[in-house]
Design a protein around this motif. Structure first.
Motif, PDB file in Angstrom:
ATOM      1  N   PRO A 190       0.815  -1.227   0.000  1.00  0.00           N
ATOM      2  CA  PRO A 190       0.000   0.000   0.000  1.00  0.00           C
ATOM      3  C   PRO A 190       0.846   1.273   0.000  1.00  0.00           C
ATOM      4  O   PRO A 190       0.501   2.244  -0.695  1.00  0.00           O
ATOM      5  CB  PRO A 190      -0.827  -0.124   1.287  1.00  0.00           C
ATOM      6  N   ASN A 191       1.950   1.282   0.755  1.00  0.00           N
ATOM      7  CA  ASN A 191       2.817   2.465   0.789  1.00  0.00           C
ATOM      8  C   ASN A 191       3.508   2.682  -0.557  1.00  0.00           C
ATOM      9  O   ASN A 191       3.609   3.816  -1.045  1.00  0.00           O
ATOM     10  CB  ASN A 191       3.871   2.312   1.890  1.00  0.00           C
TER      11      ASN A 191
ATOM     12  N   ASP B 263       1.018   4.015  -3.067  1.00  0.00           N
ATOM     13  CA  ASP B 263       0.733   5.429  -2.816  1.00  0.00           C
ATOM     14  C   ASP B 263       1.808   6.318  -3.439  1.00  0.00           C
ATOM     15  O   ASP B 263       1.509   7.385  -3.992  1.00  0.00           O
ATOM     16  CB  ASP B 263       0.654   5.702  -1.317  1.00  0.00           C
TER      17      ASP B 263
ATOM     18  N   ARG C 143       1.364   6.956  -7.169  1.00  0.00           N
ATOM     19  CA  ARG C 143       0.269   7.830  -7.606  1.00  0.00           C
ATOM     20  C   ARG C 143       0.808   9.180  -8.070  1.00  0.00           C
ATOM     21  O   ARG C 143       0.215   9.828  -8.927  1.00  0.00           O
ATOM     22  CB  ARG C 143      -0.737   8.035  -6.465  1.00  0.00           C
ATOM     23  N   GLU C 144       1.932   9.603  -7.496  1.00  0.00           N
ATOM     24  CA  GLU C 144       2.485  10.915  -7.798  1.00  0.00           C
ATOM     25  C   GLU C 144       3.817  10.860  -8.549  1.00  0.00           C
ATOM     26  O   GLU C 144       4.280  11.870  -9.050  1.00  0.00           O
ATOM     27  CB  GLU C 144       2.678  11.707  -6.494  1.00  0.00           C
TER      28      GLU C 144
ATOM     29  N   ARG D 238       5.653   3.331 -12.601  1.00  0.00           N
ATOM     30  CA  ARG D 238       4.210   3.554 -12.574  1.00  0.00           C
ATOM     31  C   ARG D 238       3.536   2.992 -13.826  1.00  0.00           C
ATOM     32  O   ARG D 238       2.474   2.364 -13.751  1.00  0.00           O
ATOM     33  CB  ARG D 238       3.929   5.055 -12.461  1.00  0.00           C
TER      34      ARG D 238
ATOM     35  N   SER E  71     -12.548   5.909  -2.219  1.00  0.00           N
ATOM     36  CA  SER E  71     -11.150   6.143  -1.838  1.00  0.00           C
ATOM     37  C   SER E  71     -10.265   4.918  -2.023  1.00  0.00           C
ATOM     38  O   SER E  71      -9.073   5.053  -2.315  1.00  0.00           O
ATOM     39  CB  SER E  71     -11.081   6.624  -0.384  1.00  0.00           C
ATOM     40  N   ARG E  72     -10.802   3.707  -1.861  1.00  0.00           N
ATOM     41  CA  ARG E  72      -9.947   2.524  -2.046  1.00  0.00           C
ATOM     42  C   ARG E  72      -9.535   2.364  -3.504  1.00  0.00           C
ATOM     43  O   ARG E  72      -8.387   2.064  -3.819  1.00  0.00           O
ATOM     44  CB  ARG E  72     -10.672   1.265  -1.541  1.00  0.00           C
TER      45      ARG E  72
ATOM     46  N   ARG F  82      -7.038   5.123  -4.700  1.00  0.00           N
ATOM     47  CA  ARG F  82      -5.631   4.992  -4.300  1.00  0.00           C
ATOM     48  C   ARG F  82      -4.800   4.295  -5.371  1.00  0.00           C
ATOM     49  O   ARG F  82      -3.580   4.433  -5.394  1.00  0.00           O
ATOM     50  CB  ARG F  82      -5.525   4.189  -3.001  1.00  0.00           C
TER      51      ARG F  82
ATOM     52  N   GLU G 142     -11.046   9.874   1.755  1.00  0.00           N
ATOM     53  CA  GLU G 142     -11.534   8.921   2.752  1.00  0.00           C
ATOM     54  C   GLU G 142     -12.552   9.544   3.701  1.00  0.00           C
ATOM     55  O   GLU G 142     -13.363   8.835   4.294  1.00  0.00           O
ATOM     56  CB  GLU G 142     -10.354   8.366   3.557  1.00  0.00           C
TER      57      GLU G 142
END
Length: 228
Positions: free
Chosen positions: A109-110, A113, A116-117, A138, A166-167, A170, A186
């Motif tokens: 998950p980290n 995240d 995403r950017e 990515r 939100s899930r 992400r 969230e």
């Protein structure tokens, strides 16, 4: 039956229940202006598409359920993919040991995240006083997940704007180059239920799942009307 079981557990914990509310309705009530929407959220074993109309009220019309398309499937794909990256780039298989496999599951998950950017990110796992590195791109992750995304997109209608839970929000790349999609934070579900907290609740009243709520008086997603 499932909601009744959940309600029994909550009462056993001594929690006063004011209402039970459809989460998609609550999230739309926090932000959506007048129009037709679909709300899309990924649960553990399925994805749920909720079709909504927003005027003075947010009203739920129907649900479309995509079984076997959930966070469990996404995690499985990512674990196998990232393990392959470590194997190719560092000659290390994190799935070979139970503890490094667990690290992989915990960190995904980290790492996602970060993507995403960023176009790419460096990741690592430490094992037996050694550090093993890999680089995630990515574009490669989006390519991996695109077949899953496509199964979801096929169910979306063109005359509806989409609120992305939100899930699902992400995950990198789901809404890429699609102006019809709005990513929800969230906190949206709690903001949509805020007015309900002002009530006192009635323990003697039979609780039912609410599928409509007052719409936001200050929508952050503009008023949208569509020709039928």
């Amino acid at each position: 039956e499932q909601l009744g079981l959940l309600l029994g557990i909550i009462h056993a914990c001594g929690v006063e229940v004011i209402a039970m509310v459809d989460a998609a309705v609550a999230e739309a009530a926090s932000c959506a202006g007048s129009g037709e929407y679909c709300h899309v959220e990924m649960q553990k074993y399925r994805t749920v598409i909720t079709h909504l109309t927003v005027d003075e009220q947010v009203v739920r019309h129907r649900l479309d359920v995509l079984d076997d398309i959930g966070t469990e499937k996404i995690s499985r794909l990512l674990v196998e993919f990232i393990a392959d990256q470590f194997l190719v780039q560092s000659r290390f298989d994190p799935l070979h040991q139970a503890n490094t496999e667990q690290i992989l599951f915990n960190e995904i998950p980290n790492w996602i995240d970060l993507l995403r950017e960023r176009k790419e990110t460096d990741i690592h796992i430490e094992f037996r006083q050694r550090r093993f590195d890999a680089r995630l791109k990515r574009s490669a992750v989006i390519e991996l997940l695109d077949p899953v995304y496509d199964e979801i997109r096929e169910q979306l209608t063109r005359r509806e704007h989409c609120l992305i839970g939100s899930r699902l929000a992400r995950l990198p790349g789901f809404n890429i180059q699609d102006s019809r999609m709005f990513l929800l934070p969230e906190t949206a579900v709690f903001e949509g239920c805020r007015d309900l907290l002002r009530g006192t609740g009635d323990a003697s009243k039979e609780l039912r799942l609410q599928t409509n709520l007052p719409a936001s008086t200050e929508p952050t997603i503009g008023n949208v009307y569509f020709a039928t």
